[in-house]
Scaffold this active site. Structure first.
Site, PDB file in Angstrom:
ATOM      1  N   ARG A 243       0.853  -1.188   0.000  1.00 46.92           N
ATOM      2  CA  ARG A 243       0.000   0.000   0.000  1.00 46.92           C
ATOM      3  C   ARG A 243       0.888   1.236   0.000  1.00 46.92           C
ATOM      4  O   ARG A 243       1.873   1.310   0.740  1.00 46.92           O
ATOM      5  CB  ARG A 243      -0.922   0.015   1.230  1.00 46.92           C
ATOM      6  CG  ARG A 243      -2.089  -0.953   1.159  1.00 46.92           C
ATOM      7  CD  ARG A 243      -3.109  -0.512   0.122  1.00 46.92           C
ATOM      8  NE  ARG A 243      -4.329  -1.313   0.122  1.00 46.92           N
ATOM      9  CZ  ARG A 243      -4.547  -2.345  -0.676  1.00 46.92           C
ATOM     10  NH1 ARG A 243      -3.597  -2.734  -1.519  1.00 46.92           N
ATOM     11  NH2 ARG A 243      -5.697  -2.995  -0.633  1.00 46.92           N
ATOM     12  N   GLU A 272      -2.466   7.489  -5.023  1.00 45.68           N
ATOM     13  CA  GLU A 272      -2.749   6.995  -6.370  1.00 45.68           C
ATOM     14  C   GLU A 272      -4.193   7.290  -6.786  1.00 45.68           C
ATOM     15  O   GLU A 272      -5.085   7.316  -5.929  1.00 45.68           O
ATOM     16  CB  GLU A 272      -2.440   5.496  -6.481  1.00 45.68           C
ATOM     17  CG  GLU A 272      -3.223   4.568  -5.597  1.00 45.68           C
ATOM     18  CD  GLU A 272      -2.746   3.126  -5.765  1.00 45.68           C
ATOM     19  OE1 GLU A 272      -3.577   2.304  -6.202  1.00 45.68           O
ATOM     20  OE2 GLU A 272      -1.573   2.819  -5.465  1.00 45.68           O
ATOM     21  N   HIS A 290      -0.074  -0.192 -10.227  1.00 44.94           N
ATOM     22  CA  HIS A 290      -0.814  -1.094  -9.334  1.00 44.94           C
ATOM     23  C   HIS A 290      -1.275  -2.350 -10.086  1.00 44.94           C
ATOM     24  O   HIS A 290      -2.467  -2.630 -10.210  1.00 44.94           O
ATOM     25  CB  HIS A 290      -2.009  -0.374  -8.703  1.00 44.94           C
ATOM     26  CG  HIS A 290      -2.418  -0.975  -7.391  1.00 44.94           C
ATOM     27  ND1 HIS A 290      -2.953  -0.232  -6.377  1.00 44.94           N
ATOM     28  CD2 HIS A 290      -2.364  -2.247  -6.924  1.00 44.94           C
ATOM     29  CE1 HIS A 290      -3.220  -1.023  -5.339  1.00 44.94           C
ATOM     30  NE2 HIS A 290      -2.873  -2.246  -5.654  1.00 44.94           N
TER      31      HIS A 290
END
Length: 325
Positions: A243, A272, A290
Site C-alpha cells: 500500500r 494513487e 498497481h
C-alpha cells in the site's frame, strides 16, 4: 418483495459471471453501478432492503470508501460483505462490526502474482531497466544506462512475512539472495526456512533491498519515514507492492536525490493514481500502475472466493475467510 435473501453486486464481474448468475436460484440478485451519491440515495430509498449479502470489489470507483458515513446508510438487513481484495483498509471494519456486519476478504490468493511483481521490480531496479527501455524506443540504444548489479548474494529485507512475503522469499532464494525479515511475530521454523528474523532497525541497516509486504493500518502509515531511510545502507533499494501510504513519498524522493537510495520500485502510491513528480522525473525509479494481482488466474480466483464466502455465509452462517475485528 422476493422471499429469497437479497445479494447485491457492486460493480461488475469480469471472470465469474456464470457462477454469480447460478446463485439466482437461491437468492434475489441485484447489481449496482454508478457513483457514491447514487448509491447512498438508493440505500435511503429502500432499493436494497432485504439484501443480506453484498459483493464488493477492491475498486472504489462506484461507491468510494466504505467509511462510517456510508456504512451507517447500508440496509438494516445486511449481514455480510464479501470483499474482493486482500487489503481492506478502505472499509471501516469497526463501523461494520458495530452494526453486526461481518466481512470476508480474499487473502493468500494474491500472494504469487504480487510476489512476481515484487521480484520483477527487484530485478528491474538492480539493472536500472527503466532507462534502457525508454532509450531503445527513442532510438538511443542503451542511452545513459548505468552498470547494474546482480541479485545473487544481496540481502533482501522483507517487512511483513505473510503469504506475499513468503512467496517473495521463495523467488528471491532462486536468484541466490539472502533473506532477513521483520514481522509482528516470528514464523514457525518450518515456514521460516533459512530466513533470519531481525528487528526493524536491523533489517534497515543490513538490507541491500527492502521490500514492503504488509497491510496498511493506522500503525503502519508512513512506516518508512525520512528517519528510517537514513538508516539504510548507502545505495539501498526500496520496493513497495503493498500500500502506498506505508511510505512517506517526500522522504523517498529526498533519499533518491541525495543518493542515499540508488533506486526505488513501486507498484502502489501514497495518493494513487497521482504519483509524486519527484518519482516520475527520476529515471532510476521503476513505476508500475498497481498491477500486483492483475493476472487472469488470480482475478478469477479472487472473484470466486468472494462469491463462495457470501454463499457460505447465507447458507451456513459462516464466512470462509473472515476478517477478524
Amino acid at each position: 418483495m422476493s422471499s429469497k435473501p437479497g445479494l447485491l453486486l457492486i460493480g461488475r464481474l469480469q471472470h465469474c459471471q456464470i457462477e454469480w448468475d447460478t446463485l439466482g436460484t437461491k437468492y434475489n440478485l441485484l447489481q449496482f453501478q454508478g457513483d457514491r451519491q447514487q448509491f447512498l440515495r438508493d440505500c435511503q430509498s429502500g432499493a436494497f432492503d432485504g439484501v443480506a449479502g453484498l459483493y464488493r470489489t477492491n475498486s472504489i470507483a462506484d461507491t468510494g470508501n466504505f467509511d462510517q458515513s456510508l456504512v451507517s446508510q447500508l440496509p438494516k438487513t445486511l449481514k455480510y460483505i464479501g470483499h474482493n481484495g486482500a487489503g481492506y483498509d478502505n472499509i471501516d471494519v469497526q463501523a461494520c462490526a458495530a452494526r453486526g456486519i461481518r466481512i470476508s476478504n480474499t487473502p493468500k490468493i494474491v500472494a504469487n502474482a504480487t510476489a512476481d511483481v515484487a521480484m520483477f521490480l527487484i530485478l528491474g531496479t538492480l539493472r536500472y531497466a527503466m532507462i534502457p527501455l525508454e532509450a531503445v524506443r527513442n532510438n538511443e540504444w542503451k542511452g545513459t544506462t548505468p552498470i547494474g548489479r546482480d541479485p545473487e548474494g544481496k540481502i533482501l529485507g522483507i517487512i511483513g512475512m505473510g503469504g506475499i512475503g513468503q512467496a517473495l522469499a521463495r523467488r528471491a532464494r532462486a536468484f541466490g539472495m539472502n533473506i532477513v525479515y521483520y514481522n509482528r511475530s516470528r514464523l514457525p521454523e518450518a515456514e521460516e526456512g533459512d530466513a533470519k528474523y531481525v528487528t526493524m532497525d536491523e533489517l534497515l541497516q543490513q538490507s541491500d533491498i527492502v521490500s514492503l509486504n504488509l497491510p496498511l493500518t493506522a500503525a503502519t502509515h508512513h512506516l518508512i519515514s525520512e528517519a528510517d531511510i537514513n538508516k539504510v545502507k548507502d545505495g539501498a533499494i526500496i520496493i513497495n507492492t503493498a500500500r502506498g501510504p506505508l511510505l512517506d513519498e517526500e522522504a523517498l524522493v529526498k533519499g533518491l536525490e541525495s543518493g542515499k537510495l540508488s533506486s526505488v520500485g513501486l507498484d502502489v502510491y501514497e495518493h494513487e493514481p497521482k504519483i509524486h513528480p519527484g518519482l516520475v522525473k527520476n529515471k532510476k525509479v521503476m513505476l508500475l500502475p498497481h498491477l500486483g494481482k492483475t493476472t487472469v488466474e488470480t482475478k478469477r480466483e479472487m472473484e470466486l472466493l468472494a462469491i463462495r464466502n457470501l454463499e457460505s455465509a447465507l447458507d451456513k452462517g459462516e464466512l470462509l475467510t473472515p476478517v477478524e475485528v
